[in-house]
Enzyme design. Structure first.
Site, PDB file in Angstrom:
ATOM      1  CD  GLU A 294      -2.770   1.162   2.540  1.00 28.23           C
ATOM      2  OE1 GLU A 294      -2.424   0.472   3.523  1.00 28.23           O
ATOM      3  OE2 GLU A 294      -3.798   1.864   2.537  1.00 28.23           O
TER       4      GLU A 294
ATOM      5  CE  LYS B 247      -7.441   1.738   3.255  1.00 30.98           C
ATOM      6  NZ  LYS B 247      -6.206   2.225   3.920  1.00 30.98           N
TER       7      LYS B 247
ATOM      8  CB  CYS C 230      -5.015  -1.253   4.260  1.00 32.11           C
ATOM      9  SG  CYS C 230      -4.200  -1.172   5.878  1.00 32.11           S
TER      10      CYS C 230
END
Lengths: 405, 405
Positions: free
Chosen positions: A149, A234, A276
């Protein structure tokens, strides 16, 4: 739930095309299935042939019920008949600096190194831990590369805007369409270039991107011919305030994506892509599994508070729940950085088994694992959670707010 | 999704009453909200006041969308204002024989022992591992008792029919209604009796039950006044065939339940109830969390193959995903039995922390843990997954079969 299109219509989806099925071959002919505008869920296909009629070039999007119908052994078996049976994956755990140029150069060098020194013990070309110098053909023992990331910048709200790249194209665009875009998106172009040159599928971790004046945390996925096959923004931003732990609000600078993303590789089938905090939501991995994914790829930067507690737990449980591979790639920890990453990039198999060749902990380096894709079929056959899962309606309960309706 | 009742109507739900809200008081007046016939999802309330108009006496059932609206800090905080702030739980890991009478006697004796020898180090009455003889008031330091799956018989398809009890009443029936039923349901009556006598909430593990000619794997939950507040029929049956591992097909003899079950205790709020294989489905715990549960209780008998791999993993991940308590209670392992249980009854907190006072492993015994109910509020506030979770529609993708529609 008698009308399977009801939810599509509710979301204002007006155009329905045929999704290209996963296969080893490509077609330049448009295939019809579910391409949708303004939808909340989307899949990306390895084919770049779909409609260009909306702002997301070739976006393969659809909205429908969350059923178990597509989560079957048959799906997996059928899809794998035209795909390879195993894949070697390399997770490249990078330490980033505050220079984007340095980070790009470092990424390219570390990926090249990873491809020329695959150390998995199960490789016939391997000779233990000693880096190998392989002939061109042998180098291809790594099939899939994953980056961390936010690999092109330090992790922190103050860095996202200055490091952001303007990426105009979205998913599904052809290689030709992507040519000549280097000047505005050096990180994007570097990823695409190395995927194409080295003939690897590249899950490009994430970088900050800018689009319509908004910043996103974005993962680009390139197939082994350099084609962009998925773009994930994301979807769940990292906003936490843990007393005596960590406080971080990604939402101060970033905008959340609005879709589950699937990368449909031509050789290995479908992988879900999350970033994440997306991993904290079991619905996300489940949605991908129900759509036929055999694995999840999560670039992620858990920290030193939640990392030791939850990083391995979540990825292993997503793997077991969905009987799929789960791979994560973290940044390495950088001394003095304001955000301290947990590290520990890992791969788990569909029975929860750890497949890493080694533990990097917080250090920069490469983790390798061999994915036997038939393991997914085997596990789903031995313990058919796919068949035993009840229809999603069964899990629904009354929402309190409906008391007032 | 503009009509929240759409899904109710689709399921043929015709009667809508008011769900009793969790509170420390009870009313004998019917309250109107969602009571439904023939529905796939249901909740059970501590109140025994609901309608008796269907075959499930007092069944509190409803069907609606799977939204995040009820999974809020506010819900938890509000509900806890009328409830106690902590609960001591005791997991009674029993070894069963092939005599039901012996099993019932043993259950009663071990529960009595558990209530008189709470050994949690955080108890002011505790003095380490030494069993205590407490005065009546002090005995009440245990609030919640959990029994194992199929505690009144050996675990095996050949035992379920001969050990099954005919339990006519379902959830929500009043204490008065339950009186005098001892002759047909000795295990049921023993559980109710000890819950009432000892003033503990009892999650009665499970026993085989017979209803309408079908066998079920059933958990009864009694509140501390002996009222039956939930009846859960195992919803996901244990059917596995793991090569070189274990082969078992519960579906050969048992019928699956069709509903998520929530026990609404008058003092501690709502707990989801699942049995063993139910734990493998993240949707199940999620549905309970969205309905305001602060914990999941899973009696379960994982075996020596999947136990070491997945038992702790799944319960801990359900706890972290939903920021709730998760308690499991396994049978002890019995030498020579055809089915070897994993044991390891455990309690995890809403950050994934293990709360057991000790590890029983496969041996008979009691595990204690203190649940600080405010931990749920604290964790959900520090990391507001509840707010960050996207609406369920967002996670839905196209189901392949819809290609053909």
């Amino acid at each position: 739930m008698t009308c399977p299109f009801a939810s599509l219509f509710r979301l204002g989806i007006t155009t329905i095309h045929r999704t290209p099925l996963a296969s080893g071959t490509r077609s330049n002919e448009p295939k019809r299935l579910f391409v949708a505008k303004n939808t909340k869920a989307r899949t990306s296909a390895s084919s770049s042939s779909s409609s260009n009629e909306n702002t997301h070039n070739g976006t393969m999007s659809a909205k429908s019920r969350f059923t178990s119908s597509s989560f079957t052994d048959e799906t997996i078996t059928t899809e794998n008949t035209t795909k390879k049976k195993s894949a070697r994956i390399a997770l490249v755990q990078l330490a980033s600096t505050s220079s984007k140029e340095e980070n790009i150069e470092n990424m390219l060098a570390r990926v090249e190194e990873a491809l020329s020194s695959s150390s998995s013990s199960s490789s016939s070309s391997s000779s233990g831990d000693k880096p190998l110098k392989l002939a061109e053909e042998e180098k291809k023992i790594v099939d899939i590369v994953v980056l961390p990331e936010m690999w092109n910048c330090p992790y922190g709200n103050e860095f996202f805007a200055p490091f952001a790249e303007d990426v105009v194209l979205d998913r599904g665009s052809s290689v030709a369409e992507e040519e000549g875009r280097g000047s505005t998106s050096p990180s994007f172009d570097a990823m695409r270039k190395i995927a194409k040159e080295k003939k690897v599928v590249l899950f490009g971790g994430s970088i900050p991107t800018r689009k319509d004046g908004k910043l996103f945390n974005t993962c680009f996925v390139f197939d082994s011919d350099g084609a962009l096959i998925a773009t994930h923004h994301k979807m769940h931003l990292f906003d936490v305030d843990i007393p005596d732990g960590i406080t971080f609000f990604e939402s101060k600078t970033l905008t959340a994506g609005d879709a589950v993303t699937i990368a449909n590789t031509k050789d290995f089938g479908k992988f879900g892509v999350g970033i994440c905090f997306d991993m904290r939501f079991p619905e996300y991995a489940r949605a991908c599994a129900l759509e036929g994914c055999i694995g999840m790829i999560y670039p992620g930067a858990f920290n030193t508070v939640t990392g030791p507690l939850h990083w391995a737990l979540l990825q292993r449980c997503r793997a077991v729940d969905n009987q799929m591979f789960v791979a994560t790639c973290s940044p390495a920890r950088v001394e003095g950085a304001s955000y301290q990453a947990h590290g520990d990039s890992s791969v788990y198999g569909p029975f929860g088994e750890k497949l890493n060749d080694k533990e990097l902990e917080e250090k920069p380096g490469v983790v390798y694992a061999d994915l036997d894709l038939n393991e997914v079929v085997k596990r789903r056959s031995a313990m058919p959670l796919n068949k035993q899962r009840r229809l999603s309606e069964t899990y629904e309960l009354c929402a309190k707010k409906e008391e007032n309706v």
